[in-house]
Design an enzyme around this catalytic site. Structure first.
Site, PDB file in Angstrom:
ATOM      1  N   HIS A 183      30.759  55.938  35.183  1.00 17.46           N
ATOM      2  CA  HIS A 183      31.137  54.838  36.072  1.00 17.46           C
ATOM      3  C   HIS A 183      32.663  54.780  36.137  1.00 17.46           C
ATOM      4  O   HIS A 183      33.344  54.935  35.123  1.00 17.46           O
ATOM      5  CB  HIS A 183      30.564  53.530  35.529  1.00 17.46           C
ATOM      6  CG  HIS A 183      31.065  52.320  36.255  1.00 17.46           C
ATOM      7  ND1 HIS A 183      30.983  52.202  37.617  1.00 17.46           N
ATOM      8  CD2 HIS A 183      31.686  51.180  35.802  1.00 17.46           C
ATOM      9  CE1 HIS A 183      31.507  51.040  37.978  1.00 17.46           C
ATOM     10  NE2 HIS A 183      31.941  50.413  36.899  1.00 17.46           N
ATOM     11  N   ASN A 216      37.029  50.829  41.706  1.00 19.73           N
ATOM     12  CA  ASN A 216      35.694  50.519  41.188  1.00 19.73           C
ATOM     13  C   ASN A 216      34.809  50.033  42.347  1.00 19.73           C
ATOM     14  O   ASN A 216      35.015  48.942  42.869  1.00 19.73           O
ATOM     15  CB  ASN A 216      35.818  49.442  40.111  1.00 19.73           C
ATOM     16  CG  ASN A 216      34.496  49.120  39.447  1.00 19.73           C
ATOM     17  OD1 ASN A 216      33.438  49.545  39.906  1.00 19.73           O
ATOM     18  ND2 ASN A 216      34.552  48.353  38.373  1.00 19.73           N
ATOM     19  N   CYS A 242      27.534  47.175  37.769  1.00 23.55           N
ATOM     20  CA  CYS A 242      28.054  48.554  37.711  1.00 23.55           C
ATOM     21  C   CYS A 242      27.039  49.539  37.122  1.00 23.55           C
ATOM     22  O   CYS A 242      27.241  50.751  37.196  1.00 23.55           O
ATOM     23  CB  CYS A 242      29.347  48.585  36.912  1.00 23.55           C
ATOM     24  SG  CYS A 242      30.626  47.612  37.720  1.00 23.55           S
TER      25      CYS A 242
HETATM   26  O1  UT7 Z   1      33.056  47.789  36.119  1.00 27.35           O
HETATM   27  C1  UT7 Z   1      32.608  46.673  35.437  1.00 27.35           C
HETATM   28  C2  UT7 Z   1      33.152  46.624  34.073  1.00 27.35           C
HETATM   29  N1  UT7 Z   1      34.547  46.346  34.111  1.00 27.35           N
HETATM   30  C3  UT7 Z   1      35.382  47.081  33.398  1.00 27.35           C
HETATM   31  O2  UT7 Z   1      34.991  48.015  32.759  1.00 27.35           O
HETATM   32  C4  UT7 Z   1      36.825  46.650  33.376  1.00 27.35           C
HETATM   33  C5  UT7 Z   1      37.319  46.557  31.966  1.00 27.35           C
HETATM   34  N2  UT7 Z   1      38.682  46.064  31.853  1.00 27.35           N
HETATM   35  C6  UT7 Z   1      39.751  46.752  32.324  1.00 27.35           C
HETATM   36  O3  UT7 Z   1      39.629  47.770  32.958  1.00 27.35           O
HETATM   37  C7  UT7 Z   1      41.117  46.242  31.940  1.00 27.35           C
HETATM   38  O4  UT7 Z   1      40.989  45.220  30.999  1.00 27.35           O
HETATM   39  C8  UT7 Z   1      41.975  45.749  33.132  1.00 27.35           C
HETATM   40  C9  UT7 Z   1      42.431  46.923  33.974  1.00 27.35           C
HETATM   41  C10 UT7 Z   1      41.168  44.754  33.959  1.00 27.35           C
HETATM   42  C11 UT7 Z   1      43.231  45.061  32.592  1.00 27.35           C
HETATM   43  O5  UT7 Z   1      43.946  45.947  31.743  1.00 27.35           O
HETATM   44  P1  UT7 Z   1      44.411  45.486  30.300  1.00 27.35           P
HETATM   45  O6  UT7 Z   1      45.201  46.586  29.723  1.00 27.35           O
HETATM   46  O7  UT7 Z   1      43.195  45.047  29.552  1.00 27.35           O
HETATM   47  O8  UT7 Z   1      45.360  44.307  30.650  1.00 27.35           O
HETATM   48  P2  UT7 Z   1      45.255  42.800  30.154  1.00 27.35           P
HETATM   49  O9  UT7 Z   1      44.159  42.101  30.849  1.00 27.35           O
HETATM   50  O10 UT7 Z   1      45.259  42.817  28.652  1.00 27.35           O
HETATM   51  O11 UT7 Z   1      46.646  42.254  30.653  1.00 27.35           O
HETATM   52  C12 UT7 Z   1      47.885  42.748  30.170  1.00 27.35           C
HETATM   53  C13 UT7 Z   1      48.992  42.026  30.912  1.00 27.35           C
HETATM   54  C14 UT7 Z   1      48.769  40.524  31.024  1.00 27.35           C
HETATM   55  O12 UT7 Z   1      50.004  39.892  30.888  1.00 27.35           O
HETATM   56  P3  UT7 Z   1      50.391  39.183  29.499  1.00 27.35           P
HETATM   57  O13 UT7 Z   1      49.313  38.175  29.265  1.00 27.35           O
HETATM   58  O14 UT7 Z   1      50.397  40.275  28.486  1.00 27.35           O
HETATM   59  O15 UT7 Z   1      51.739  38.590  29.819  1.00 27.35           O
HETATM   60  C15 UT7 Z   1      48.258  40.347  32.433  1.00 27.35           C
HETATM   61  O16 UT7 Z   1      48.581  39.079  32.966  1.00 27.35           O
HETATM   62  O17 UT7 Z   1      49.060  42.510  32.258  1.00 27.35           O
HETATM   63  C16 UT7 Z   1      49.017  41.408  33.168  1.00 27.35           C
HETATM   64  N3  UT7 Z   1      48.339  41.829  34.389  1.00 27.35           N
HETATM   65  C17 UT7 Z   1      48.986  42.467  35.380  1.00 27.35           C
HETATM   66  N4  UT7 Z   1      50.271  42.852  35.516  1.00 27.35           N
HETATM   67  C18 UT7 Z   1      50.591  43.515  36.634  1.00 27.35           C
HETATM   68  C19 UT7 Z   1      47.046  41.675  34.748  1.00 27.35           C
HETATM   69  N5  UT7 Z   1      46.841  42.206  35.953  1.00 27.35           N
HETATM   70  C20 UT7 Z   1      48.014  42.707  36.369  1.00 27.35           C
HETATM   71  C21 UT7 Z   1      48.433  43.383  37.530  1.00 27.35           C
HETATM   72  N6  UT7 Z   1      49.726  43.774  37.611  1.00 27.35           N
HETATM   73  N7  UT7 Z   1      47.582  43.675  38.534  1.00 27.35           N
END
Ligand code: UT7
Length: 333
Positions: A257, A287, A116
């Protein structure tokens, strides 16, 4: 920062996004997710996917668009740099394929891999070729067909990524007040565990086993990456402002980004910027890895929002980890 005799400045832009749209409703039909979760956690509403073709097709169309808007022949290009993590193949480079497809008979070229941060790493690289005085017309393309390495059964990652390409033309300017003024760039290889694609390279060449274990797809520990991205992108942006004695009111636009709206907003807040100082199109494209920054800059420029003399800050964070920020003074009318 030492003054140079030449600076590299962006003198043209181009872009290409495929027609096919995947909206959040579509993802509700293929994985356990919903529009509310995706919108509130990421800011993404839609992303584009290329149904037929490869990254070079995205890139070549973005270069064609750039050349058309400049009324310029491909034969004038000296050098093509393609920043991508989804090359058509390991070799030849995607830059070679693009060179053929656009008919850039007099250009040499190569690919640059920085996930990225591919565009900001590429911009520093391209600018050095211009500042050396040896090359006059360098095309830098950020292009990724992320759909080729996305596991559409993994809800953690599949909702995030899209396909796109955007290209900029860099030329020398003797007026040092325009163009790329400064860059701060970093990498930290300890980021490998949290964001990678393990299969297909020399460490894990393709086998039935690597396919069965889904090693040819992106893996991301979103939470871990989020924490470092929020700090890294904002720290780099603050550093570039401080190094160049820029106050927040001096900044016309931050072009961040586009990985997550919450990361973009956190960077905005760290810099003390208003909403209208921040370029955003994540809701439309998700992204697109190396393409996000030139794509959003191209759209804002073409909408008449970016003017000659505007001070822009680019900021990126991605796999590696890689990250950085740049200060650019816009020179196109
Ligand atoms: O571009 C390269 C660099 N990458 C980035 O900058 C990305 C950085 N990370 C992010 O943008 C975020 O971490 C995400 C958007 C990927 C995820 O958001 P988050 O608020 O960090 O969610 P999380 O991974 O902490 O997950 C929260 C909950 C989990 O459930 P539990 O474990 O709390 O029961 C996930 O399983 O949300 C669940 N979850 C979803 N639920 C509905 C994960 N993906 C989804 C989904 N729909 N698509």
């Amino acid at each position: 920062m030492t003054d140079k005799k030449l600076r590299a400045t962006i003198t043209g832009v181009g872009m290409y996004v495929p027609d096919k749209v995947l909206d959040n409703k579509y993802f509700e039909s293929i994985v356990e997710t919903n529009d509310e979760w995706i919108t509130s956690r990421t800011g993404i509403k839609e992303r584009r996917v290329l149904e037929n073709g490869a990254t070079s097709d995205l890139a070549a169309r973005a270069v064609d668009d750039l050349l058309k808007s400049k009324n310029m022949s491909a034969e004038e290009i000296d050098l093509i740099i393609v920043s991508t993590i989804t090359p058509d193949m390991f070799f030849p480079s995607t830059a070679c394929v693009v060179q053929r497809k656009v008919g850039a008979k007099n250009a040499w070229g190569f690919d640059l891999s920085a996930a990225c941060s591919g565009f900001v790493f590429g911009l520093e690289t391209a600018a050095s070729f211009i500042e050396s005085g040896k090359y006059k017309k360098v095309v830098l393309v950020g292009a990724d067909k992320m759909s080729a390495i996305t596991d559409y059964t993994d809800r953690n990652t599949c909702i995030l990524f899209g396909d796109a390409a955007s290209a900029v033309l860099l030329e020398p300017t003797e007026d040092l007040s325009y163009g790329l003024q400064d860059s701060v760039l970093y990498c930290d290889g300890t980021g490998e565990d949290a964001l990678h694609m393990l299969g297909g390279g020399s460490r894990n060449p393709a086998t039935h086993e690597t396919v069965d274990e889904k090693m040819h797809y992106i893996y991301q520990d979103g939470r871990a990456v989020f924490k470092v991205a929020v700090v890294g992108m904002a720290d780099a942006a603050v550093e570039i402002l401080e190094r160049n004695n820029l106050k927040r009111e001096d900044i016309s636009f931050l072009a961040p980004h586009q990985a997550n709206m919450r990361i973009i907003n956190a960077t905005r807040d760290r810099l003390g910027l208003q909403n209208d100082q921040v370029m955003v199109n994540i809701h439309k494209y998700g992204n697109t890895t190396a393409a996000t920054i030139p794509l959003v800059v191209t759209e804002y420029y073409r909408a008449g929002k970016v003017k000659k003399g505007d001070k822009l800050v680019f900021a990126a964070f991605g796999g590696g980890y890689t990250w950085g920020a740049q200060y650019i003074v816009w020179s196109i009318d």
